[in-house]
Design an enzyme around this catalytic site. Structure first.
Site, PDB file in Angstrom:
ATOM      1  N   GLN A 115       0.835  -1.203   0.000  1.00 49.42           N
ATOM      2  CA  GLN A 115       0.000   0.000   0.000  1.00 49.42           C
ATOM      3  C   GLN A 115       0.872   1.256   0.000  1.00 49.42           C
ATOM      4  OE1 GLN A 115      -3.362   0.322   0.026  1.00 49.42           O
ATOM      5  NE2 GLN A 115      -3.785   2.339   0.887  1.00 49.42           N
ATOM      6  N   ARG A 120       7.873   5.657   1.621  1.00 47.51           N
ATOM      7  CA  ARG A 120       7.643   6.092   3.000  1.00 47.51           C
ATOM      8  C   ARG A 120       8.192   5.097   4.018  1.00 47.51           C
ATOM      9  NH1 ARG A 120       1.396   4.801   4.488  1.00 47.51           N
ATOM     10  NH2 ARG A 120       1.344   2.639   3.772  1.00 47.51           N
ATOM     11  N   HIS A 190       0.912  12.619   0.900  1.00 45.25           N
ATOM     12  CA  HIS A 190      -0.279  12.276   1.701  1.00 45.25           C
ATOM     13  C   HIS A 190      -0.373  13.212   2.916  1.00 45.25           C
ATOM     14  CE1 HIS A 190      -3.310   9.942   3.709  1.00 45.25           C
ATOM     15  NE2 HIS A 190      -3.143   8.864   2.948  1.00 45.25           N
ATOM     16  N   ASP A 237     -13.164   9.834   1.214  1.00 46.19           N
ATOM     17  CA  ASP A 237     -12.025   9.304   0.464  1.00 46.19           C
ATOM     18  C   ASP A 237     -12.332   9.524  -1.006  1.00 46.19           C
ATOM     19  OD1 ASP A 237      -9.780   8.076  -0.480  1.00 46.19           O
ATOM     20  OD2 ASP A 237     -10.188   6.102   0.367  1.00 46.19           O
ATOM     21  N   GLU A 287      -4.317  16.085  -0.293  1.00 44.86           N
ATOM     22  CA  GLU A 287      -3.129  15.477  -0.898  1.00 44.86           C
ATOM     23  C   GLU A 287      -2.972  15.890  -2.354  1.00 44.86           C
ATOM     24  OE1 GLU A 287      -3.478  11.208  -0.332  1.00 44.86           O
ATOM     25  OE2 GLU A 287      -4.845  11.547   1.353  1.00 44.86           O
TER      26      GLU A 287
END
Length: 311
Positions: A115, A120, A190, A237, A287
């Site tokens: 994901q 990150r 994000h 979302d 974002e």
């Protein structure tokens, strides 16, 4: 203009003028030049003993970023932090840091690899720092290695420049294909903003085509945004395709934050609502994203910038 020079000694055969942190548990720095006050740059131990960089502008603003994930975790103007780190964030060098401005690279959302990709979840290196008229600027680098190639077998370089000014935080992301074959990727920043979710709203998205991932993220519903002010009344979302180059976030806490960009073609709004009951009232995500594939031939680069500023 001054240039940063620092020494960082790792308890391993690896030693270089600038920090390069290995991806192995228990690897910590033994000594470092902690303060470079003329540049407004301090390198220190953060939470979980992870390397952290503190940026301080002569104009009073501050920012913090972790080399793990290349993640900005704090941006303070007039001592007020405009970013948010979730209370369940883990600083162990194994899981991504949940909050601030995490990287989604080379994949946004779910897909063939983990994901939001691995950007990150790897250690970035400092390759340059300078001071421009009292404002610190630092550049981080991420390259492919065994960990990234285990899931995405391509050579790449990511350069991430972070610049702090009196009332703004600017970033520039440059992705270069260093492989001998072409590759494609998707990406996003994000960004978690501190907010009072009941009073937060985003202006500038009216007329955008939308992909609403609620209730089924695997089968988003296409639509068009008709509201002048987009709010967060429940679980949100939603992807906004071909979004404007500037959006305005009212964080519900008395601040209007401009979110300006170049070459981030899309925007995403997210708030987990009751699926994250402990903290959903305290933040919203706005974002900048590139939802469609970016195709790079060998030696080609892609660049995108973001500027967050507060009145």
């Amino acid at each position: 203009m001054a240039t940063l020079s620092m020494t960082w000694t790792l308890p391993s055969p690896t030693s270089s003028r600038l920090p390069r942190v290995n991806r192995y548990p228990g690897m910590a720095f033994a000594s470092l030049n902690k303060e470079v006050t003329s540049l407004g740059v301090q390198v220190t131990e953060g939470l979980g003993n992870l390397p952290k960089v503190i940026l301080k502008s002569d104009h009073g603003s501050e920012a913090e970023l972790y080399l793990f994930g290349g993640c900005v975790t704090s941006w303070k103007v007039a001592s007020k932090d405009l970013l948010f780190v979730r209370p369940d964030a883990v600083f162990n060098g194994q899981k991504p840091i949940s909050g601030g401005i995490p990287h989604c690279f080379p994949q946004f959302g779910p897909g063939p690899i983990q994901q939001h990709g691995f950007g990150r979840n790897m250690n970035w290196s400092i390759i340059n720092s300078e001071n421009v008229e009292g404002n610190p600027v630092i550049t981080l680098e991420l390259k492919d290695g065994p960990y990234s190639r285990s899931m995405w077998d391509f050579g790449f370089q990511a350069l991430y420049k972070v610049a702090l000014d009196k009332k703004s935080l600017s970033t520039e992301l440059v992705i270069t294909n260093t492989d001998k074959k072409a590759f494609s990727f998707t990406t996003a920043l994000h960004t978690y903003f501190s907010a009072s979710v009941a009073g937060a709203s985003v202006k500038g998205l009216k007329g955008c085509k939308t992909l609403n991932k609620d209730p089924d993220p695997k089968n988003p519903v296409e639509g068009t945004e008709e509201r002048d002010l987009v709010t967060f009344p429940g679980f949100v979302d939603c992807v906004y395709l071909e979004a404007p180059k500037e959006l305005y976030l009212d964080n519900g806490l008395g601040d209007i934050i401009s979110v300006k960009n170049t070459n981030w073609s899309d925007a995403v709004l997210w708030n987990p609502h009751l699926t994250m009951e402990a903290c959903y009232k305290d933040f919203v995500c706005v974002e900048n994203a590139k939802i469609g594939d970016v195709q790079l031939e060998p030696q080609q680069s892609w660049t995108a910038t973001q500027q967050l500023s507060v009145a």
